[in-house]
Design a protein around this motif. Structure first.
Motif, PDB file in Angstrom:
ATOM      1  N   UNK A  89       0.856  -1.206   0.000  1.00 17.31           N
ATOM      2  CA  UNK A  89       0.000   0.000   0.000  1.00 17.31           C
ATOM      3  C   UNK A  89       0.885   1.247   0.000  1.00 17.31           C
ATOM      4  N   UNK A  90       1.903   1.241   0.866  1.00 15.91           N
ATOM      5  CA  UNK A  90       2.789   2.400   1.004  1.00 15.91           C
ATOM      6  C   UNK A  90       3.593   2.633  -0.271  1.00 15.91           C
ATOM      7  N   UNK A  91       4.057   1.554  -0.872  1.00 16.41           N
ATOM      8  CA  UNK A  91       4.854   1.677  -2.107  1.00 16.41           C
ATOM      9  C   UNK A  91       4.002   2.288  -3.218  1.00 16.41           C
ATOM     10  N   UNK A  92       2.757   1.853  -3.318  1.00 15.86           N
ATOM     11  CA  UNK A  92       1.868   2.383  -4.361  1.00 15.86           C
ATOM     12  C   UNK A  92       1.610   3.875  -4.135  1.00 15.86           C
ATOM     13  N   UNK A  93       1.349   4.232  -2.871  1.00 15.01           N
ATOM     14  CA  UNK A  93       1.068   5.634  -2.546  1.00 15.01           C
ATOM     15  C   UNK A  93       2.285   6.505  -2.859  1.00 15.01           C
ATOM     16  N   UNK A  94       3.473   6.015  -2.518  1.00 14.29           N
ATOM     17  CA  UNK A  94       4.691   6.789  -2.794  1.00 14.29           C
ATOM     18  C   UNK A  94       4.881   6.977  -4.295  1.00 14.29           C
ATOM     19  N   UNK A  95       4.541   5.950  -5.082  1.00 16.31           N
ATOM     20  CA  UNK A  95       4.651   6.076  -6.548  1.00 16.31           C
ATOM     21  C   UNK A  95       3.711   7.163  -7.060  1.00 16.31           C
ATOM     22  N   UNK A 123      -0.513  10.722  11.404  1.00 14.94           N
ATOM     23  CA  UNK A 123      -1.057   9.443  11.876  1.00 14.94           C
ATOM     24  C   UNK A 123      -0.121   8.310  11.485  1.00 14.94           C
ATOM     25  N   UNK A 124      -0.505   7.100  11.862  1.00 15.78           N
ATOM     26  CA  UNK A 124       0.350   5.935  11.576  1.00 15.78           C
ATOM     27  C   UNK A 124       0.335   5.563  10.103  1.00 15.78           C
ATOM     28  N   UNK A 125      -0.812   5.746   9.467  1.00 15.52           N
ATOM     29  CA  UNK A 125      -0.990   5.221   8.107  1.00 15.52           C
ATOM     30  C   UNK A 125       0.055   5.709   7.108  1.00 15.52           C
ATOM     31  N   UNK A 126       0.347   7.026   7.029  1.00 10.14           N
ATOM     32  CA  UNK A 126       1.263   7.468   5.965  1.00 10.14           C
ATOM     33  C   UNK A 126       2.749   7.302   6.270  1.00 10.14           C
ATOM     34  N   UNK A 127       3.098   6.740   7.433  1.00 12.09           N
ATOM     35  CA  UNK A 127       4.524   6.649   7.787  1.00 12.09           C
ATOM     36  C   UNK A 127       5.326   5.850   6.750  1.00 12.09           C
ATOM     37  N   UNK A 130     -16.308  13.525  -5.278  1.00 11.32           N
ATOM     38  CA  UNK A 130     -15.107  14.121  -5.880  1.00 11.32           C
ATOM     39  C   UNK A 130     -14.783  13.391  -7.187  1.00 11.32           C
ATOM     40  N   UNK A 131     -14.317  14.123  -8.200  1.00  8.59           N
ATOM     41  CA  UNK A 131     -14.077  13.461  -9.495  1.00  8.59           C
ATOM     42  C   UNK A 131     -12.838  12.567  -9.575  1.00  8.59           C
ATOM     43  N   UNK A 132     -11.898  12.688  -8.650  1.00  6.12           N
ATOM     44  CA  UNK A 132     -10.646  11.926  -8.816  1.00  6.12           C
ATOM     45  C   UNK A 132     -10.077  11.467  -7.466  1.00  6.12           C
ATOM     46  N   UNK A 133     -10.638  10.373  -6.962  1.00 10.85           N
ATOM     47  CA  UNK A 133     -10.180   9.836  -5.670  1.00 10.85           C
ATOM     48  C   UNK A 133      -9.623   8.432  -5.876  1.00 10.85           C
ATOM     49  N   UNK A 134      -8.436   8.191  -5.362  1.00  9.42           N
ATOM     50  CA  UNK A 134      -7.883   6.830  -5.337  1.00  9.42           C
ATOM     51  C   UNK A 134      -7.817   6.393  -3.882  1.00  9.42           C
ATOM     52  N   UNK A 135      -8.449   5.264  -3.574  1.00 13.13           N
ATOM     53  CA  UNK A 135      -8.403   4.696  -2.225  1.00 13.13           C
ATOM     54  C   UNK A 135      -7.511   3.457  -2.314  1.00 13.13           C
ATOM     55  N   UNK A 136      -6.455   3.435  -1.526  1.00 14.50           N
ATOM     56  CA  UNK A 136      -5.581   2.250  -1.518  1.00 14.50           C
ATOM     57  C   UNK A 136      -5.715   1.581  -0.160  1.00 14.50           C
ATOM     58  N   UNK A 137      -6.131   0.324  -0.172  1.00 12.56           N
ATOM     59  CA  UNK A 137      -6.322  -0.423   1.077  1.00 12.56           C
ATOM     60  C   UNK A 137      -5.455  -1.675   1.069  1.00 12.56           C
ATOM     61  N   UNK A 138      -5.094  -2.137   2.256  1.00 11.61           N
ATOM     62  CA  UNK A 138      -4.451  -3.447   2.320  1.00 11.61           C
ATOM     63  C   UNK A 138      -5.571  -4.495   2.412  1.00 11.61           C
ATOM     64  N   UNK A 139      -5.192  -5.771   2.424  1.00  8.62           N
ATOM     65  CA  UNK A 139      -6.218  -6.831   2.400  1.00  8.62           C
ATOM     66  C   UNK A 139      -7.188  -6.714   3.562  1.00  8.62           C
ATOM     67  N   UNK A 140      -6.662  -6.377   4.756  1.00  7.58           N
ATOM     68  CA  UNK A 140      -7.522  -6.308   5.946  1.00  7.58           C
ATOM     69  C   UNK A 140      -8.513  -5.148   5.854  1.00  7.58           C
ATOM     70  N   UNK A 141      -8.044  -3.970   5.503  1.00  9.61           N
ATOM     71  CA  UNK A 141      -8.949  -2.810   5.426  1.00  9.61           C
ATOM     72  C   UNK A 141      -9.961  -2.977   4.307  1.00  9.61           C
TER      73      UNK A 141
END
Ligand code: PGA
Length: 243
Positions: A13-19, A38-42, A227-238
């Motif tokens: 998830x983090x690698x995709x967001x960083x890309x 928060x913890x999520x974007x670390x 919103x016209x352009x939202x990307x939601x990236x989740x891991x398997x659990x979320x």
């Protein structure tokens, strides 16, 4: 429009967001990034630092605006979001500190601070890419469930559930600030692109509610459906309760 991307784990998830963030910077080196804490974007911030250190990214012209800050914590307080951003991202990359902005949680007049912050975002030309986490109340920034969607940057009373969730960073639940100053929905929804991240089973229910139920200020993140352009990236659990 919401695009949901399921990744195997936090790392992916983090690698995709960083890309995605790196692509934004390469496309527009002077872009305005809306940043989250928060913890999520670390993990995302670590990957951005790695890219910078490998010579793949240049933050020299990037501007940033953070979503929120606790009221009453000075920038030197180790749980303030000023401190978090310096520790976890800014001090490791070549961003100009003058180009980084976090709401002032120490302002005496929060209404004036809100107006200053919204005017600042407008003067930068608005946000190109806004990174978001999500609270288990459905908050984005610190916009908690309410009877309407708050628009401007404003002072907010934190939901008890948020105070309890964030008490893990403080000596006791009583030490968690009760108020915060947060960007409202106008600045968030005006961002040209939005990237929301969520990991862990504790986020599964709110992710489903936010993006597969109706739009309501009782679930603040649900506004993103408009919103016209939202990307939601989740891991398997979320993502485990998603259809
Ligand atoms: P977390 O917080 O990343 O620490 O889960 C998210 C939020 O409260 O928005």
């Amino acid at each position: 429009m919401i695009k949901i991307i399921k990744k195997k784990n936090y790392e992916e998830m983090s690698a995709y967001a960083a890309e995605m963030i790196a692509a934004q910077i390469l496309l527009k080196p002077c872009c305005v990034l809306g940043l989250a804490t928060g913890s999520t974007p670390l993990g995302t911030y670590s990957k951005l630092i790695e890219k910078y250190q490998a010579g793949l990214l240049d933050f020299a012209k990037v501007r940033s605006v953070n979503l929120d800050e606790y009221c009453g914590l000075s920038p030197e307080h180790d749980q303030s979001y000023h401190y978090y951003m310096k520790e976890n991202l800014f001090s490791h990359i070549n961003i100009d500190p003058d180009n980084t902005h976090v709401p002032n949680g120490m302002a005496q007049d929060m209404k004036a601070e809100g107006e200053r912050y919204d005017a600042l975002i407008a003067s930068l030309g608005g946000i190109d890419l806004q990174l978001l986490g999500i609270g288990n109340t459905g908050h984005i920034g610190f916009n908690e469930p309410d009877s309407n969607f708050p628009t401007a940057t404003h002072r907010v009373r934190l939901a008890q559930k948020t105070i309890e969730a964030n008490s893990r960073f403080f000596a006791s639940v009583d030490d968690v600030p009760k108020y915060a100053v947060t960007m409202g929905m106008t600045s968030i929804m005006s961002a040209r692109k939005i990237l929301l991240l969520a990991n862990g089973v504790s986020k599964a229910e709110i992710i489903k509610k936010s993006f597969f139920d109706s739009v309501t200020p009782q679930v603040p993140a649900s506004i993103l459906q408009l919103h016209p352009d939202v990307t939601v990236v989740v891991d398997e659990e979320a993502g485990s309760l998603l259809p």
